[in-house]
Scaffold this active site. Structure first.
Site, PDB file in Angstrom:
ATOM      1  N   LYS A  66     -12.912   1.424   6.581  1.00 44.19           N
ATOM      2  CA  LYS A  66     -13.346   2.560   6.240  1.00 44.19           C
ATOM      3  C   LYS A  66     -13.948   2.737   4.880  1.00 44.19           C
ATOM      4  O   LYS A  66     -13.945   1.682   4.113  1.00 44.19           O
ATOM      5  CB  LYS A  66     -12.455   3.728   6.527  1.00 44.19           C
ATOM      6  CG  LYS A  66     -11.240   3.894   5.497  1.00 44.19           C
ATOM      7  CD  LYS A  66     -10.408   5.124   5.965  1.00 44.19           C
ATOM      8  CE  LYS A  66      -9.325   5.327   4.762  1.00 44.19           C
ATOM      9  NZ  LYS A  66      -8.634   6.630   5.145  1.00 44.19           N
ATOM     10  N   CYS A 123      -3.271   1.422  11.499  1.00 45.68           N
ATOM     11  CA  CYS A 123      -2.585   2.494  11.965  1.00 45.68           C
ATOM     12  C   CYS A 123      -2.937   3.073  13.180  1.00 45.68           C
ATOM     13  O   CYS A 123      -2.348   2.950  14.255  1.00 45.68           O
ATOM     14  CB  CYS A 123      -2.463   3.780  11.063  1.00 45.68           C
ATOM     15  SG  CYS A 123      -1.943   2.560   9.195  1.00 45.68           S
ATOM     16  N   ARG A 150       2.940   9.325   5.513  1.00 43.44           N
ATOM     17  CA  ARG A 150       1.701   9.837   6.318  1.00 43.44           C
ATOM     18  C   ARG A 150       0.523   9.834   5.119  1.00 43.44           C
ATOM     19  O   ARG A 150      -0.439  10.694   5.584  1.00 43.44           O
ATOM     20  CB  ARG A 150       2.114  11.511   6.211  1.00 43.44           C
ATOM     21  CG  ARG A 150       2.204  11.826   7.486  1.00 43.44           C
ATOM     22  CD  ARG A 150       2.767  13.357   7.256  1.00 43.44           C
ATOM     23  NE  ARG A 150       3.369  13.664   8.888  1.00 43.44           N
ATOM     24  CZ  ARG A 150       3.804  15.002   8.853  1.00 43.44           C
ATOM     25  NH1 ARG A 150       4.031  15.779   7.871  1.00 43.44           N
ATOM     26  NH2 ARG A 150       4.143  15.259  10.183  1.00 43.44           N
ATOM     27  N   LYS A 182     -22.493   5.968  10.585  1.00 42.21           N
ATOM     28  CA  LYS A 182     -21.677   6.907   9.839  1.00 42.21           C
ATOM     29  C   LYS A 182     -22.130   8.226   9.567  1.00 42.21           C
ATOM     30  O   LYS A 182     -21.868   9.140   8.961  1.00 42.21           O
ATOM     31  CB  LYS A 182     -21.066   6.308   8.567  1.00 42.21           C
ATOM     32  CG  LYS A 182     -20.366   4.895   8.837  1.00 42.21           C
ATOM     33  CD  LYS A 182     -19.048   5.269   9.823  1.00 42.21           C
ATOM     34  CE  LYS A 182     -17.851   6.114   9.152  1.00 42.21           C
ATOM     35  NZ  LYS A 182     -16.843   6.064  10.049  1.00 42.21           N
ATOM     36  N   HIS A 209     -16.633  27.156  16.064  1.00 50.31           N
ATOM     37  CA  HIS A 209     -15.621  27.788  17.125  1.00 50.31           C
ATOM     38  C   HIS A 209     -14.244  27.690  16.132  1.00 50.31           C
ATOM     39  O   HIS A 209     -13.849  26.510  15.811  1.00 50.31           O
ATOM     40  CB  HIS A 209     -15.649  27.202  18.345  1.00 50.31           C
ATOM     41  CG  HIS A 209     -14.630  28.088  19.343  1.00 50.31           C
ATOM     42  ND1 HIS A 209     -13.483  28.171  19.048  1.00 50.31           N
ATOM     43  CD2 HIS A 209     -15.042  28.998  20.073  1.00 50.31           C
ATOM     44  CE1 HIS A 209     -12.877  28.832  20.098  1.00 50.31           C
ATOM     45  NE2 HIS A 209     -13.736  29.292  20.821  1.00 50.31           N
ATOM     46  N   THR A 242       5.030  -3.498   9.202  1.00 49.50           N
ATOM     47  CA  THR A 242       5.418  -3.822  10.536  1.00 49.50           C
ATOM     48  C   THR A 242       4.322  -4.183  11.404  1.00 49.50           C
ATOM     49  O   THR A 242       3.660  -3.425  11.851  1.00 49.50           O
ATOM     50  CB  THR A 242       5.984  -2.278  11.111  1.00 49.50           C
ATOM     51  OG1 THR A 242       5.069  -1.246  10.628  1.00 49.50           O
ATOM     52  CG2 THR A 242       7.420  -2.174  10.655  1.00 49.50           C
ATOM     53  N   LYS A 301       5.609  10.675  14.132  1.00 49.56           N
ATOM     54  CA  LYS A 301       4.717   9.673  13.560  1.00 49.56           C
ATOM     55  C   LYS A 301       3.666   9.044  14.096  1.00 49.56           C
ATOM     56  O   LYS A 301       2.326   9.102  13.974  1.00 49.56           O
ATOM     57  CB  LYS A 301       5.238   8.786  12.541  1.00 49.56           C
ATOM     58  CG  LYS A 301       4.754   7.584  12.117  1.00 49.56           C
ATOM     59  CD  LYS A 301       3.776   8.102  10.958  1.00 49.56           C
ATOM     60  CE  LYS A 301       2.833   6.791  10.750  1.00 49.56           C
ATOM     61  NZ  LYS A 301       2.023   6.924   9.511  1.00 49.56           N
ATOM     62  N   TYR A 319       0.799  -1.095  -0.116  1.00 46.85           N
ATOM     63  CA  TYR A 319      -0.036   0.070   0.119  1.00 46.85           C
ATOM     64  C   TYR A 319       0.800   1.263   0.054  1.00 46.85           C
ATOM     65  O   TYR A 319       0.356   2.157  -0.477  1.00 46.85           O
ATOM     66  CB  TYR A 319      -0.900  -0.135   1.106  1.00 46.85           C
ATOM     67  CG  TYR A 319      -2.012  -0.894   1.252  1.00 46.85           C
ATOM     68  CD1 TYR A 319      -3.149  -0.798   0.374  1.00 46.85           C
ATOM     69  CD2 TYR A 319      -2.290  -2.173   1.928  1.00 46.85           C
ATOM     70  CE1 TYR A 319      -4.197  -1.732   0.152  1.00 46.85           C
ATOM     71  CE2 TYR A 319      -3.185  -2.994   1.834  1.00 46.85           C
ATOM     72  CZ  TYR A 319      -4.137  -2.554   0.919  1.00 46.85           C
ATOM     73  OH  TYR A 319      -5.235  -3.462   0.851  1.00 46.85           O
ATOM     74  N   ARG A 357      -5.093  11.487  16.572  1.00 51.39           N
ATOM     75  CA  ARG A 357      -6.333  11.276  15.875  1.00 51.39           C
ATOM     76  C   ARG A 357      -7.432  10.209  16.708  1.00 51.39           C
ATOM     77  O   ARG A 357      -8.548  10.420  16.612  1.00 51.39           O
ATOM     78  CB  ARG A 357      -5.906  10.707  14.314  1.00 51.39           C
ATOM     79  CG  ARG A 357      -7.143  11.069  13.325  1.00 51.39           C
ATOM     80  CD  ARG A 357      -6.629  10.925  12.052  1.00 51.39           C
ATOM     81  NE  ARG A 357      -7.631  10.666  11.069  1.00 51.39           N
ATOM     82  CZ  ARG A 357      -8.537  11.651  10.629  1.00 51.39           C
ATOM     83  NH1 ARG A 357      -8.280  12.720  10.878  1.00 51.39           N
ATOM     84  NH2 ARG A 357      -9.421  11.333   9.637  1.00 51.39           N
TER      85      ARG A 357
END
Ligand code: SAJ
Length: 406
Positions: free
Chosen positions: A315, A255, A149, A395, A239, A80, A201, A9, A208
């Site tokens: 997702k 991740c 990233r 969702k 805001h 990994t 990283k 990927y 998140r």
């Protein structure tokens, strides 16, 4: 010439991007099958813009091989894996790739590791591996950590426009690697030391995860008093200094649901927020299950096989099912002896769970409650077809008034 090791990927789009921008590239992977199909101009996964990039890279002469190349610049983007039991990263593939590079590389070579690694991996595992072979780091071998990233679903764009971090302990090496990435990267490229690159990283993904956990906690609070969490977050986000992410059925992928554990593992006494955030996000499939039970109760539905889960991927609009909330939910349903729930995902072409349907209409014909676990474009353009179902929309893609929410 650069040798990109690992054509998954991350490695594949990166190799293609270098080739497109005019760098001579050989992509290496241990899988003969993958190398063969790439050499026959067949892509191994779907991603927005990847096909066009592949064509451009091919016309610029990119090559694929199972052999490591004799050169002076290597980019390693191998998996990994994360060991669930110990909550630690397993560096075996990176170690093996580094060793294979050492077997062939020129003196003075730069080894750039793009794979996500837990903070301290370079010192704990990679440096000793190199030194064991009598090589001098900073002398005949240079080490760099340039963590990727890019986000699945928008990888090709983000390769070009996301800023990057180059972790190098020698500034000249850092500058050299920076100018290499500048072949295609339009955004800022920051040079720092290796340890800071590893840490930044992992904290990006942890940030998140914590933010999503906050949104999920708000969803539970709002459920208790029947408030519209999406409206409340939308207003709060107006805001100028508030930016809350969206609640959902859980956090999946390789991740965001994994990297925070590296910090919890290394700093158990200092990671209260991070650990609780993980727990909240991991609790969401169970929350979905209790919402399913609410709907069943309200409508007098006793048979769980009348429930259909839409979406198996982690997702929307990707085909990756790793750590997906739906798989987590199915595991929990099994525990509750709630076997028989139906599943459908238009992005998943193989049968990976029981009662998985390959045809959307066949799936709909079997169910009364549709649980939208993933907001694929496919469901957005087929909303008409599910009009007669009871919909639990985790969702927030349907109008709030007409369906059940988290
Ligand atoms: N999710 C929510 N609510 C949100 C956003 C996401 O519940 O508001 C869920 C998604 O549904 C999914 C999970 O979180 O299950 C993760 O999805 P994602 O789109 O946030 O992230 P990934 O895992 O696809 O990619 C992340 C990215 N990291 C950050 O945004 C900080 C990407 O930039 C990294 O390259 C990638 O991890 C990685 O490889 O580390």
């Amino acid at each position: 010439m650069i040798n990109v090791i690992g054509l998954g990927y991350i490695g594949l789009p990166t190799a293609l991007m270098f080739a497109k921008s005019g760098v001579e590239v050989v992509g290496t992977d241990i899988s003969e099958e993958l190398v063969q199909s790439l050499s026959q101009e067949k892509l191994s996964f779907e991603e927005e813009g990847l096909e066009k990039l592949f064509e451009e890279a091919i016309s610029n002469g990119i090559k694929f091989s199972t052999e490591y190349q004799y050169t002076n610049t290597y980019i390693i983007a191998v998996p990994t894996p994360y060991v669930k039991e110990s909550k630690k990263l397993d560096p075996k593939y990176v170690i093996s790739a580094v060793n294979s590079v050492l077997d062939v590389c020129e003196k003075g070579s730069v080894i750039i590791i793009e794979s996500t690694i837990s903070p301290g991996t370079m010192d704990r595992y990679i440096r000793p591996e190199i030194e064991k072979r009598g090589r001098v780091i900073g002398g005949d071998i240079h080490l760099v950590h340039a963590p990727e990233r890019i986000i699945p679903g928008n990888m090709v764009y983000e390769l070009e426009y996301n800023s990057r971090t180059i972790g190098a302990d020698d500034i000249q090496v850092g500058e050299k690697v920076k100018s290499l990435y500048k072949n295609f990267c339009e955004a800022e490229v920051v040079i720092t030391d290796i340890r800071s690159a590893e840490m930044s990283k992992v904290i990006e993904n942890t940030y998140r995860d914590v933010n999503i956990a906050f949104a999920n906690e708000l969803a539970k609070i709002c459920r208790q008093d029947n408030m519209n969490v999406y409206e409340i977050i939308r207003i709060a986000n107006m805001h100028p200094r508030v930016n809350i992410l969206q609640p959902g059925p859980g956090v999946g992928g390789h991740c965001i649901s994994v990297d925070p554990w590296f910090l919890v593992g290394d700093y158990p006494d200092l990671t209260k927020i991070i650990l609780n955030a993980r727990k909240i996000n991991d609790s969401m499939p169970t929350h979905v299950l209790s919402r399913i039970r609410d709907i069943m109760r309200e409508h007098g539905i006793k048979d769980i096989s009348k429930v259909g889960l839409y979406g198996l991927t982690y997702k929307e609009n990707v085909d990756d099912t790793r750590e997906s909330p739906t798989l987590q939910l199915l595991e929990r349903m099994d525990e509750h002896l709630a076997f028989g729930v139906k599943v459908f995902d238009p992005m998943v072409k193989d049968k990976i769970v029981d009662h998985q349907f390959m045809d959307f209409e066949d799936f709909l014909n079997e169910i009364e409650i549709l649980v939208v676990m993933v907001g694929h474009d496919h469901i957005k353009s087929n909303m008409e077809l599910v009009k007669d179902k009871l919909v639990l929309d985790t969702k927030n893609i349907f109008n709030y008034e007409i369906v059940y929410k988290l």
